[in-house]
Design a protein around this motif. Structure first.
Motif, PDB file in Angstrom:
ATOM      1  N   HIS A  76       0.820  -1.219   0.000  1.00 18.72           N
ATOM      2  CA  HIS A  76       0.000   0.000   0.000  1.00 18.72           C
ATOM      3  C   HIS A  76       0.849   1.261   0.000  1.00 18.72           C
ATOM      4  N   HIS A 108       1.994   2.707   2.734  1.00 22.58           N
ATOM      5  CA  HIS A 108       1.757   3.515   3.940  1.00 22.58           C
ATOM      6  C   HIS A 108       1.624   2.605   5.161  1.00 22.58           C
ATOM      7  N   HIS A 145      -0.025   1.033   8.589  1.00 25.47           N
ATOM      8  CA  HIS A 145      -1.341   0.671   9.120  1.00 25.47           C
ATOM      9  C   HIS A 145      -1.343   0.765  10.644  1.00 25.47           C
ATOM     10  N   HIS A 189      -6.112  -0.015   5.834  1.00 27.33           N
ATOM     11  CA  HIS A 189      -6.976   0.845   5.019  1.00 27.33           C
ATOM     12  C   HIS A 189      -6.373   0.969   3.635  1.00 27.33           C
TER      13      HIS A 189
HETATM   14 ZN    ZN Z   1      -3.314   0.429   3.414  1.00 27.05          ZN
END
Ligand code: ZN
Length: 166
Positions: free
Chosen positions: A154, A156, A158, A166
């Protein structure tokens, strides 16, 4: 475990800006209950900020300043946009000092401050609010851990423990 690339790092920090006369103004303060959590080494943070905490471990503290050219850049006095007044027909004309959420043609969101309103246009200052400012950080490392595969995919973090997906 010490901070390195592709770690998820949680810090609390106090950020001041240093004015030209040397006085410090508090900008932001995070707490251990509500830390800043980020994926290290992917360009989310100011590079100089990351350099200053490289190799630290949980419990370590660091205090450092970052010059404008290594933070949000110098202020550009001519970085003003004339936004046609018609743009604000529905939302209403913003007052001087209002903060406008704008996006550039690459889809990046940023904020601009209204500096003047005329009959034809709203004049917005496109400088980053922190442009031209020396940043003064006091940082405490709360946690550092390797990112999960999902976090790396992703790009980023979590959350502090990786469960806030997310
Ligand atoms: Zn994520």
């Amino acid at each position: 475990m010490t901070i390195e690339n592709n770690h998820v790092v949680a810090v609390s920090y106090i950020l001041h800006i240093i004015e030209e006369d040397g006085s410090k103004v508090l900008v932001e303060e995070t707490t251990a209950e509500n830390p800043l959590t980020f994926l290290y080494g992917v360009g989310m943070m100011i590079p100089k900020f990351e350099q200053n905490i490289l190799g630290l471990k949980a419990g370590d503290k660091a205090a450092f300043t970052i010059q404008p050219e290594e933070a949000y850049g110098e202020r550009q006095p001519d970085a003003l946009a004339q936004l046609p007044i018609d743009m604000f027909k529905e939302a209403g004309t913003p007052p001087v000092g209002a903060i406008l959420p704008l996006s550039d043609n690459q889809g990046n969101n940023f904020q601009a401050i209204v500096v003047e309103v005329t009959d034809e246009a709203v004049v917005a200052d496109l400088n980053h609010p922190m442009a031209g400012k020396v940043l003064d950080f006091q940082v405490e490392v709360l946690n550092t851990r390797p990112a999960t595969a999902e976090e790396l995919a992703h790009g980023h973090a979590h959350g502090i423990d990786g469960t806030d997906a997310h």
